[in-house]
Design a protein around this motif. Structure first.
Motif, PDB file in Angstrom:
ATOM      1  N   TYR A  29       0.858 -10.978  22.113  1.00 27.40           N
ATOM      2  CA  TYR A  29       2.288 -10.778  22.848  1.00 27.40           C
ATOM      3  C   TYR A  29       1.907  -9.674  24.106  1.00 27.40           C
ATOM      4  CZ  TYR A  29       7.021  -8.824  23.709  1.00 27.40           C
ATOM      5  OH  TYR A  29       8.485  -8.624  24.578  1.00 27.40           O
ATOM      6  N   GLU A  61       5.356  -5.125  18.257  1.00 26.15           N
ATOM      7  CA  GLU A  61       5.450  -5.128  16.786  1.00 26.15           C
ATOM      8  C   GLU A  61       7.168  -5.840  15.862  1.00 26.15           C
ATOM      9  OE1 GLU A  61       2.830  -3.918  15.303  1.00 26.15           O
ATOM     10  OE2 GLU A  61       2.428  -2.484  16.102  1.00 26.15           O
ATOM     11  N   THR A  84       8.386  -8.388  17.276  1.00 26.63           N
ATOM     12  CA  THR A  84       7.879  -9.987  18.304  1.00 26.63           C
ATOM     13  C   THR A  84       6.422 -10.393  17.190  1.00 26.63           C
ATOM     14  OG1 THR A  84       8.772  -9.199  20.508  1.00 26.63           O
ATOM     15  CG2 THR A  84       7.360 -10.520  20.180  1.00 26.63           C
ATOM     16  N   ILE A  85       5.526  -8.998  17.076  1.00 25.24           N
ATOM     17  CA  ILE A  85       4.796  -9.903  16.555  1.00 25.24           C
ATOM     18  C   ILE A  85       4.525 -10.482  15.509  1.00 25.24           C
ATOM     19  CG2 ILE A  85       3.118  -7.892  15.750  1.00 25.24           C
ATOM     20  CD1 ILE A  85       1.822 -10.366  18.119  1.00 25.24           C
ATOM     21  N   ARG A 136       3.721 -13.963  12.615  1.00 29.82           N
ATOM     22  CA  ARG A 136       3.405 -13.555  11.084  1.00 29.82           C
ATOM     23  C   ARG A 136       4.150 -14.622  10.315  1.00 29.82           C
ATOM     24  NH1 ARG A 136      -0.871  -9.262  10.701  1.00 29.82           N
ATOM     25  NH2 ARG A 136      -1.217  -8.156  12.363  1.00 29.82           N
ATOM     26  N   TYR A 194      -3.980 -10.818  15.849  1.00 31.70           N
ATOM     27  CA  TYR A 194      -2.469 -10.361  15.826  1.00 31.70           C
ATOM     28  C   TYR A 194      -2.785  -9.308  16.923  1.00 31.70           C
ATOM     29  CZ  TYR A 194      -0.372 -13.599  12.597  1.00 31.70           C
ATOM     30  OH  TYR A 194       0.330 -14.505  11.891  1.00 31.70           O
ATOM     31  N   LEU A 219      -1.337  -6.867  20.420  1.00 31.35           N
ATOM     32  CA  LEU A 219       0.034  -6.123  21.535  1.00 31.35           C
ATOM     33  C   LEU A 219      -0.877  -6.046  22.999  1.00 31.35           C
ATOM     34  CD1 LEU A 219       2.288  -4.327  19.230  1.00 31.35           C
ATOM     35  CD2 LEU A 219       2.025  -6.594  19.979  1.00 31.35           C
TER      36      LEU A 219
END
Length: 302
Positions: free
Chosen positions: A38, A65, A67-68, A72, A85, A87
Motif C-alpha cells: 500500500y 495499517e 488498509t494492509i 491480509r 506485506y 507499506l
C-alpha cells in the motif's frame, strides 16, 4: 522473462481486491513470491508547528495499517503462496510502486482498474498512467469486478501482435511466461475496418488479411515449448474486433510503443485502445526488459 516475484498494489476498495486476485493467480501459477503493498502519503519531512506533523504522521500510518490489514484478511486462507506485506510512502501511488518494484526486484506490478469504469473493463487512472509510462517491469491490470468471481486460474495467454521488433520480443517473453505457467499461447492481430479502411476496396482488404495472417504464422513458428495458435480479428474498431474472440480465463499481453524510452513500459495509442476494450486482464511489457543478475544478456529463440 521469468516471473519469480509479483508486486500487488493494494487500495482499500473493490478495485484493490480486483488487482489482488489477479496478482495471486499470477503468483500461484508461476510459483512466485507475492508482495502486497500500500503506497501512502509520505510523512512531512519538515517539522510543523506544535504537534500537527506528529498527529498527521500517526493518522497516515494508522490508515495504512488498516488498509494492509484488509489485504491480509482477503488472503488469510492462502497457504500455497509466500506473501509479504509492505507499506511505502510516496506522493504518487504509481511512482511509489515503481520505486518499490526496483527495491524488492519484482518481476511484474499488478493493480486494479481506476474508479468509475465499466464492469468487466479496465479504466486507466493516475496510478496506471504513472506505471504505464515509467515502470521498468511489466504492468498487469485487472478489469473492474475481477475480484468478485475470479477464475480458478488463468487458462491462456494472448499476445496482441503486429509485425515489428517490439511485438516479436513480446512473443518471446510470452512464450517464456506461458511455459512457466503451463498455458497455451495465442497470437492475435486486429484488422480495424472502420474509418478510412471502410472505403478500402474488398480486394485490398483481402490482401491485408492475408498479409497479417502470414505474419502471425511466421511469428508462431519455432516455439516448440508451448502450444501456439493464431487468429486474425476484424471489426469496425478495436472493441468490436476483440469482441470476436473468446477471452474467458485469458490474459492479454501487449508490447510497449516503440516510440517510448528503452527499458520502460510506454503506452501507445493502439495499446491504450486495447486496454480499454479488453474484457480480460492485460499485461503491458516494457521495451527490452532488463535481465536479472546471472540470467545472461542474450536470449535465444525457443
Amino acid at each position: 522473462m521469468k516471473i519469480e516475484h509479483v508486486l500487488s498494489g493494494f487500495v482499500p476498495e473493490s478495485r484493490g481486491k480486483d488487482g489482488l486476485m489477479l496478482a495471486l493467480a499470477l503468483a500461484r501459477q508461476t510459483g512466485a513470491r507475492l508482495t502486497v503493498a500500500y503506497v501512502h502519503a509520505p510523512a512531512w519531512t519538515t517539522p510543523g508547528p506544535g504537534k500537527i506533523d506528529a498527529e498527521w504522521r500517526a493518522y497516515v500510518l494508522e490508515e495504512a495499517e488498516l488498509t494492509i490489514a484488509q489485504a491480509r484478511r482477503l488472503l488469510s486462507e492462502v497457504r500455497d503462496v509466500p506473501i509479504d506485506y509492505v507499506l511505502h510512502g510516496n506522493r504518487g501511488s504509481g511512482r511509489g510502486l515503481v520505486q518499490l518494484a526496483g527495491r524488492i526486484r519484482a518481476d511484474v506490478v499488478v493493480i486494479g482498474s481506476a474508479p468509475g469504469g465499466v464492469r468487466g473493463r479496465i479504466r486507466l487512472g493516475s496510478t496506471a498512467d504513472q506505471l504505464l509510462h515509467a515502470s521498468p517491469v511489466p504492468v498487469a491490470l485487472a478489469p473492474k469486478g475481477y475480484g468478485e468471481q475470479p477464475p480458478p486460474k488463468l487458462g491462456r495467454l494472448t499476445v496482441a501482435y503486429r509485425r515489428d521488433p517490439a511485438s516479436d520480443e513480446a512473443v518471446r517473453q510470452a512464450v517464456t511466461i506461458a511455459t512457466q505457467m503451463g498455458l497455451p499461447l495465442r497470437l492475435i492481430t486486429l484488422v480495424v475496418s472502420g474509418g478510412r479502411q471502410a472505403k478500402m476496396a474488398e480486394e485490398m482488404l483481402h490482401r491485408l488479411r492475408e498479409k497479417v495472417a502470414a505474419d502471425l504464422q511466421e511469428a508462431a513458428r519455432g516455439h516448440r515449448r508451448v502450444q501456439v495458435e493464431v487468429e486474425v480479428l476484424e471489426g469496425r474498431n478495436v472493441a468490436a474486433a476483440l469482441g470476436g474472440t473468446d477471452c474467458e480465463g485469458a490474459m492479454l499481453i501487449c508490447a510497449s510503443s516503440e516510440t517510448g524510452p528503452l527499458r520502460r513500459v510506454f503506452l501507445g495509442d493502439v495499446s491504450s485502445k486495447i486496454i480499454r476494450a479488453a474484457p480480460c486482464p492485460v499485461m503491458m511489457l516494457p521495451r527490452n526488459p532488463p535481465q536479472k543478475p546471472g540470467s545472461g544478456s542474450k536470449q535465444g529463440k525457443p
